[in-house]
Design a protein around this motif. Structure first.
Motif, PDB file in Angstrom:
ATOM      1  N   TRP A  38      32.996  35.849  45.091  1.00 48.45           N
ATOM      2  CA  TRP A  38      33.825  35.376  43.980  1.00 48.45           C
ATOM      3  C   TRP A  38      33.498  36.121  42.696  1.00 48.45           C
ATOM      4  O   TRP A  38      34.356  36.255  41.818  1.00 48.45           O
ATOM      5  N   CYS A  41      35.593  39.181  42.682  1.00 49.48           N
ATOM      6  CA  CYS A  41      36.995  38.806  42.460  1.00 49.48           C
ATOM      7  C   CYS A  41      37.237  38.483  40.990  1.00 49.48           C
ATOM      8  O   CYS A  41      38.267  38.848  40.429  1.00 49.48           O
ATOM      9  N   GLY A  44      37.264  41.777  39.177  1.00 50.51           N
ATOM     10  CA  GLY A  44      38.541  42.437  39.433  1.00 50.51           C
ATOM     11  C   GLY A  44      39.683  41.788  38.665  1.00 50.51           C
ATOM     12  O   GLY A  44      40.584  42.475  38.175  1.00 50.51           O
ATOM     13  N   GLY A  45      39.656  40.459  38.546  1.00 47.33           N
ATOM     14  CA  GLY A  45      40.675  39.761  37.756  1.00 47.33           C
ATOM     15  C   GLY A  45      40.612  40.139  36.289  1.00 47.33           C
ATOM     16  O   GLY A  45      41.631  40.298  35.629  1.00 47.33           O
ATOM     17  N   ALA A  80      42.119  36.710  40.078  1.00 51.04           N
ATOM     18  CA  ALA A  80      40.898  36.522  40.866  1.00 51.04           C
ATOM     19  C   ALA A  80      41.197  35.762  42.153  1.00 51.04           C
ATOM     20  O   ALA A  80      40.670  36.099  43.219  1.00 51.04           O
ATOM     21  N   THR A  81      42.049  34.760  42.075  1.00 47.09           N
ATOM     22  CA  THR A  81      42.409  33.995  43.260  1.00 47.09           C
ATOM     23  C   THR A  81      43.182  34.854  44.251  1.00 47.09           C
ATOM     24  O   THR A  81      42.941  34.805  45.458  1.00 47.09           O
ATOM     25  N   LEU A  83      42.980  38.107  44.554  1.00 49.10           N
ATOM     26  CA  LEU A  83      42.020  39.029  45.149  1.00 49.10           C
ATOM     27  C   LEU A  83      41.166  38.339  46.203  1.00 49.10           C
ATOM     28  O   LEU A  83      40.856  38.913  47.248  1.00 49.10           O
ATOM     29  N   TRP A  84      40.766  37.093  45.934  1.00 52.26           N
ATOM     30  CA  TRP A  84      39.972  36.344  46.907  1.00 52.26           C
ATOM     31  C   TRP A  84      40.760  36.163  48.209  1.00 52.26           C
ATOM     32  O   TRP A  84      40.238  36.365  49.291  1.00 52.26           O
ATOM     33  N   LEU A  87      41.089  39.622  50.035  1.00 51.25           N
ATOM     34  CA  LEU A  87      39.889  40.277  50.530  1.00 51.25           C
ATOM     35  C   LEU A  87      38.999  39.421  51.417  1.00 51.25           C
ATOM     36  O   LEU A  87      38.370  39.953  52.337  1.00 51.25           O
TER      37      LEU A  87
END
Length: 90
Positions: A38, A41, A44-45, A80-81, A83-84, A87
């Motif tokens: 997380w 992520c 990344g967010g 972020a969510t 991406l989570w 991935l």
């Protein structure tokens, strides 16, 4: 007796759903230290938020995103969510 069973069954289902999410998050080793998935992520967010900020500033949409702090936090959480889910969710 049947009345008690009707009350206990939803409580057991609720307990089942709360316990089923108890697992470790995926860890990614970086230079010998294990960071949770997380964290990457979220990073990344935040990085995906930079082009959004540039687009919002150039188009003059700041008034549409009136409390910018809340809007940017919501966008970062959304990225972020996503991406989570892309991935780490099998």
């Amino acid at each position: 007796m049947k009345h008690i069973v009707n009350r206990v069954r939803p409580a057991l289902l609720l307990l089942l759903f709360t316990v089923s999410g108890c697992s470790l998050s995926p860890a990614i080793p970086v230079l010998g230290a294990a960071f949770p998935g997380w964290f990457f992520c979220l990073l990344g967010g935040a990085l995906l938020l930079i082009p959004c900020h540039i687009l919002i500033a150039r188009k003059g949409w700041q008034a549409r995103f009136s409390p910018l702090v809340l809007s940017y936090l919501a966008l970062m959480f959304l990225f972020a969510t996503l991406l989570w889910f892309l991935l780490f969710v099998n």
